[in-house]
Write an enzyme that holds these catalytic residues in place. Structure first.
Site: not given
Ligand code: PEP
Length: 250
Positions: A9-11, A95, A167, A212, A173, A97
């Site tokens: 997931n490049w966001k 997601h 998640e 993470s 993050g 976010e």
């Molecule tokens: C995500 O945003 O889906 C995610 C898992 O981010 P990170 O790996 O940076 O925690």
């Protein structure tokens, strides 16, 4: 035996030049990993770039959101069929976010889920609890409700063509991943919820862990019985780290 799946997931990161380097590194490092599937979810404007670089490499690509509507006067929205035009196979739905910053309700997320499927895209449905909810011990209730919005509307069989990503919001993050035991316990709960309605679907359902994931915790997480891979944010922007995570799954 479920084949492991790793989703990047490049966001909202990247540009044409940096994507070119990152995708080239993905191709070099990951195309030879035959026993896992890899999907890269890029920002909308870079779908064409992903398509042109990744076709015929064995690495698939997708998006990070889509409209709940098929077509119409919805300024700024992007439909499922537009994603299909660029060869996307997967789309991240719900997601946290987006759910927090753009007030996406469970109902909207359910509509997006079915919209994706109706257009031949595999939805990657994100579920997870906040830290306050975990500390209050209500994490299964929260995740159960997120799944129920879909199960009650469409039935559990829709998960036959979907991926679920657990998640925990407190792990995204933050550098603080769930322990493999915490994650396994929630993954087992998720599979059990689907199994209560549809055993066959629950057995083949891929449930990814996200939050993470790093090279140093990936092996332990992916070794758990109900963890079928990962949704990777930060570490997917670094080809070396992403390769190590993919190798941990492979
Ligand atoms: C995500 O945003 O889906 C995610 C898992 O981010 P990170 O790996 O940076 O925690």
């Amino acid at each position: 035996m479920r084949r492991k799946l790793i989703v990047a997931n490049w966001k909202m990161h990247g540009n044409l030049a940096s994507n070119k380097q990152l995708l080239a590194a993905y191709i070099e490092k990951l195309s030879q990993l035959k026993n896992i599937d890899v999907v890269v979810c890029v920002p909308y404007p870079y779908l064409a770039q992903a398509q042109s670089m990744l076709q015929n490499t064995g690495i698939a690509w997708g998006a990070q959101n889509l409209s709940k509507d098929a077509v119409g006067a919805f300024t700024g929205e992007v439909s499922a069929s537009m994603l299909k035009d660029f060869g996307a196979t997967h789309v991240i739905i719900g997601h946290s976010e987006r759910a927090t910053a753009y007030c996406e309700s469970d109902e909207n997320i359910a509509t997006k889920f079915i919209q994706a499927q109706q257009h031949g895209l595999t939805p990657i449905l994100c579920v997870g609890e906040t830290l306050i909810e975990r500390e209050a011990g209500v994490m299964q209730m929260v995740v159960g409700k997120q799944l129920d919005t879909i199960i009650n509307r469409y039935g559990a069989a829709v998960f036959a063509n979907a991926v679920v990503a657990y998640e925990p919001i407190w792990a995204i993050g933050t550098g603080l991943a769930a322990s493999s035991e915490q994650a396994q316990s929630m993954h087992k709960f998720i599979r059990g919820k689907v199994a209560a309605q549809d055993i066959t679907t629950s057995t083949s359902l891929k449930i990814l862990y996200g939050g993470s994931v790093k090279p140093k915790n990936a092996v332990q997480l992916f070794a758990m019985q109900d963890i079928d891979g990962g949704l990777i944010g930060k570490c997917s922007l670094n080809a070396q780290e992403f390769e190590l995570i993919c190798r941990a799954a492979a």
